[in-house]
Motif scaffolding. Structure first.
Motif, PDB file in Angstrom:
ATOM      1  N   GLY A   1     -21.391 110.216 -32.716  1.00  0.00           N
ATOM      2  CA  GLY A   1     -20.080 111.094 -33.052  1.00  0.00           C
ATOM      3  C   GLY A   1     -19.231 110.862 -31.786  1.00  0.00           C
ATOM      4  O   GLY A   1     -18.171 111.395 -31.881  1.00  0.00           O
ATOM      5  N   ASP A   2     -19.684 111.099 -30.474  1.00  0.00           N
ATOM      6  CA  ASP A   2     -18.911 111.252 -29.332  1.00  0.00           C
ATOM      7  C   ASP A   2     -17.788 110.156 -29.260  1.00  0.00           C
ATOM      8  O   ASP A   2     -16.672 110.441 -28.783  1.00  0.00           O
ATOM      9  CB  ASP A   2     -19.809 110.996 -28.228  1.00  0.00           C
ATOM     10  N   LYS A   3     -18.099 108.953 -29.336  1.00  0.00           N
ATOM     11  CA  LYS A   3     -17.129 107.766 -29.100  1.00  0.00           C
ATOM     12  C   LYS A   3     -16.220 107.385 -30.404  1.00  0.00           C
ATOM     13  O   LYS A   3     -16.684 107.218 -31.516  1.00  0.00           O
ATOM     14  CB  LYS A   3     -18.051 106.189 -28.649  1.00  0.00           C
ATOM     15  N   LEU A   4     -14.924 107.609 -30.188  1.00  0.00           N
ATOM     16  CA  LEU A   4     -13.968 107.273 -31.172  1.00  0.00           C
ATOM     17  C   LEU A   4     -13.956 105.795 -31.486  1.00  0.00           C
ATOM     18  O   LEU A   4     -14.188 104.973 -30.556  1.00  0.00           O
ATOM     19  CB  LEU A   4     -12.648 107.755 -30.873  1.00  0.00           C
ATOM     20  N   LYS A   5     -13.876 105.524 -32.789  1.00  0.00           N
ATOM     21  CA  LYS A   5     -13.747 104.037 -33.291  1.00  0.00           C
ATOM     22  C   LYS A   5     -12.510 103.665 -32.839  1.00  0.00           C
ATOM     23  O   LYS A   5     -11.411 104.386 -32.891  1.00  0.00           O
ATOM     24  CB  LYS A   5     -14.247 103.864 -34.600  1.00  0.00           C
ATOM     25  N   PRO A   6     -12.083 102.434 -32.435  1.00  0.00           N
ATOM     26  CA  PRO A   6     -10.760 101.939 -32.288  1.00  0.00           C
ATOM     27  C   PRO A   6      -9.924 102.259 -33.725  1.00  0.00           C
ATOM     28  O   PRO A   6     -10.556 101.976 -34.484  1.00  0.00           O
ATOM     29  CB  PRO A   6     -10.724 100.496 -32.071  1.00  0.00           C
ATOM     30  N   ALA A   7      -8.640 102.514 -33.321  1.00  0.00           N
ATOM     31  CA  ALA A   7      -7.875 102.916 -34.522  1.00  0.00           C
ATOM     32  C   ALA A   7      -6.502 102.107 -34.311  1.00  0.00           C
ATOM     33  O   ALA A   7      -6.313 101.745 -33.243  1.00  0.00           O
ATOM     34  CB  ALA A   7      -7.857 104.291 -34.767  1.00  0.00           C
ATOM     35  N   THR A   8      -5.824 101.636 -35.417  1.00  0.00           N
ATOM     36  CA  THR A   8      -4.585 101.065 -35.234  1.00  0.00           C
ATOM     37  C   THR A   8      -3.353 102.155 -35.552  1.00  0.00           C
ATOM     38  O   THR A   8      -2.355 101.700 -35.284  1.00  0.00           O
ATOM     39  CB  THR A   8      -4.516  99.826 -36.249  1.00  0.00           C
ATOM     40  N   SER A   9      -4.171 102.985 -36.240  1.00  0.00           N
ATOM     41  CA  SER A   9      -2.948 104.378 -36.607  1.00  0.00           C
ATOM     42  C   SER A   9      -3.311 105.633 -36.592  1.00  0.00           C
ATOM     43  O   SER A   9      -4.778 105.775 -36.724  1.00  0.00           O
ATOM     44  CB  SER A   9      -2.127 103.840 -37.960  1.00  0.00           C
ATOM     45  N   VAL A  10      -2.855 106.609 -36.451  1.00  0.00           N
ATOM     46  CA  VAL A  10      -3.067 107.927 -36.422  1.00  0.00           C
ATOM     47  C   VAL A  10      -2.214 108.825 -37.404  1.00  0.00           C
ATOM     48  O   VAL A  10      -0.934 108.484 -37.268  1.00  0.00           O
ATOM     49  CB  VAL A  10      -3.202 108.633 -35.050  1.00  0.00           C
ATOM     50  N   ASN A  11      -2.673 109.829 -38.239  1.00  0.00           N
ATOM     51  CA  ASN A  11      -1.850 110.564 -38.739  1.00  0.00           C
ATOM     52  C   ASN A  11      -1.664 111.844 -37.716  1.00  0.00           C
ATOM     53  O   ASN A  11      -2.702 112.551 -37.524  1.00  0.00           O
ATOM     54  CB  ASN A  11      -2.801 111.086 -40.082  1.00  0.00           C
ATOM     55  N   VAL A  12      -0.487 111.946 -37.336  1.00  0.00           N
ATOM     56  CA  VAL A  12      -0.538 112.970 -36.022  1.00  0.00           C
ATOM     57  C   VAL A  12       0.716 113.871 -36.382  1.00  0.00           C
ATOM     58  O   VAL A  12       1.481 113.891 -36.967  1.00  0.00           O
ATOM     59  CB  VAL A  12       0.055 112.079 -34.896  1.00  0.00           C
ATOM     60  N   ARG A  13       0.342 114.903 -35.895  1.00  0.00           N
ATOM     61  CA  ARG A  13       1.313 116.146 -35.706  1.00  0.00           C
ATOM     62  C   ARG A  13       1.626 116.710 -34.200  1.00  0.00           C
ATOM     63  O   ARG A  13       0.756 116.449 -33.294  1.00  0.00           O
ATOM     64  CB  ARG A  13       0.749 117.578 -36.488  1.00  0.00           C
ATOM     65  N   HIS A  14       3.007 117.335 -34.082  1.00  0.00           N
ATOM     66  CA  HIS A  14       3.119 117.554 -32.585  1.00  0.00           C
ATOM     67  C   HIS A  14       4.086 118.631 -32.890  1.00  0.00           C
ATOM     68  O   HIS A  14       4.483 119.322 -33.754  1.00  0.00           O
ATOM     69  CB  HIS A  14       3.403 116.539 -32.001  1.00  0.00           C
ATOM     70  N   ILE A  15       3.994 119.625 -31.528  1.00  0.00           N
ATOM     71  CA  ILE A  15       5.012 120.618 -31.342  1.00  0.00           C
ATOM     72  C   ILE A  15       5.718 120.002 -30.014  1.00  0.00           C
ATOM     73  O   ILE A  15       4.851 119.599 -29.105  1.00  0.00           O
ATOM     74  CB  ILE A  15       4.127 121.859 -30.933  1.00  0.00           C
ATOM     75  N   LEU A  16       6.989 119.907 -30.442  1.00  0.00           N
ATOM     76  CA  LEU A  16       7.934 119.473 -29.057  1.00  0.00           C
ATOM     77  C   LEU A  16       8.828 120.730 -28.782  1.00  0.00           C
ATOM     78  O   LEU A  16       9.494 121.148 -29.231  1.00  0.00           O
ATOM     79  CB  LEU A  16       8.757 118.372 -29.670  1.00  0.00           C
ATOM     80  N   CYS A  17       8.790 120.840 -27.315  1.00  0.00           N
ATOM     81  CA  CYS A  17       9.465 121.750 -26.657  1.00  0.00           C
ATOM     82  C   CYS A  17      10.098 121.433 -25.459  1.00  0.00           C
ATOM     83  O   CYS A  17       9.707 120.637 -24.621  1.00  0.00           O
ATOM     84  CB  CYS A  17       8.648 123.239 -26.206  1.00  0.00           C
ATOM     85  N   GLU A  18      11.602 121.620 -25.152  1.00  0.00           N
ATOM     86  CA  GLU A  18      12.330 121.012 -24.046  1.00  0.00           C
ATOM     87  C   GLU A  18      11.748 121.738 -22.956  1.00  0.00           C
ATOM     88  O   GLU A  18      11.397 121.138 -21.836  1.00  0.00           O
ATOM     89  CB  GLU A  18      13.544 121.454 -24.126  1.00  0.00           C
ATOM     90  N   LYS A  19      11.342 123.057 -22.890  1.00  0.00           N
ATOM     91  CA  LYS A  19      10.936 123.921 -21.838  1.00  0.00           C
ATOM     92  C   LYS A  19       9.237 123.995 -21.752  1.00  0.00           C
ATOM     93  O   LYS A  19       8.871 124.169 -22.672  1.00  0.00           O
ATOM     94  CB  LYS A  19      11.431 125.047 -21.682  1.00  0.00           C
ATOM     95  N   GLN A  20       8.729 123.772 -20.494  1.00  0.00           N
ATOM     96  CA  GLN A  20       7.484 123.928 -20.386  1.00  0.00           C
ATOM     97  C   GLN A  20       6.737 125.399 -20.661  1.00  0.00           C
ATOM     98  O   GLN A  20       5.798 125.443 -21.307  1.00  0.00           O
ATOM     99  CB  GLN A  20       7.012 123.783 -18.909  1.00  0.00           C
TER     100      GLN A  20
END
Length: 138
Positions: A37-56
């Motif tokens: 379970g430690d090693k991620l299998k290679p992937a060609t796509s991910v279902n991703v979420r993010h939070i984007l902020c201009e300021k750190q």
């Protein structure tokens, strides 16, 4: 000239064969090494979420909220400054469709859920500071 083209075609065929799905030798050697379970299998796509902020500082504040146990999607609604503000979902993204540092972080993450997210550290791109989580890989 013909030799060069033939050589590159052979190389492409060899590369294609080596990267093919279901490569029994690769799976077999991975199993022997005990990297279950430690090693991620290679992937060609991910279902991703993010939070984007201009300021750190704002991104660090959002990061702290998630580390305190708040749901990723709720923090994204409150803090994210992009079109994915509604929960931070970018959907399924293929390799090559994301900017360098963002893509590296996304493909390095284990899939998780919004209520118990496995998140990236802050990732700086030309768009600002991102906190990334992955919900699925394929």
């Amino acid at each position: 000239m013909a030799k060069k083209a033939s050589g590159s075609n052979e190389k492409k065929a060899a590369d294609k064969k080596a990267s093919g799905k279901g490569n029994a030798k690769t799976e077999e050697s991975d199993n022997k090494k005990g990297k279950g379970g430690d090693k991620l299998k290679p992937a060609t796509s991910v279902n991703v979420r993010h939070i984007l902020c201009e300021k750190q500082s704002k991104a660090l504040e959002a990061l702290q909220k998630i580390q305190e146990g708040q749901r990723f999607d709720k923090v994204a609604q409150e803090y994210s400054e992009d079109k994915a503000k509604a929960g931070g979902s970018l959907g399924w993204q293929v390799r090559g469709s994301m900017v360098g540092a963002f893509q590296e972080a996304a493909f390095a993450l284990q899939p998780s859920t919004v209520d118990k997210p496995i998140i990236s550290p802050l990732v700086k791109t030309q768009f600002g500071y991102h906190i990334i989580m992955v919900e699925g890989r394929k």
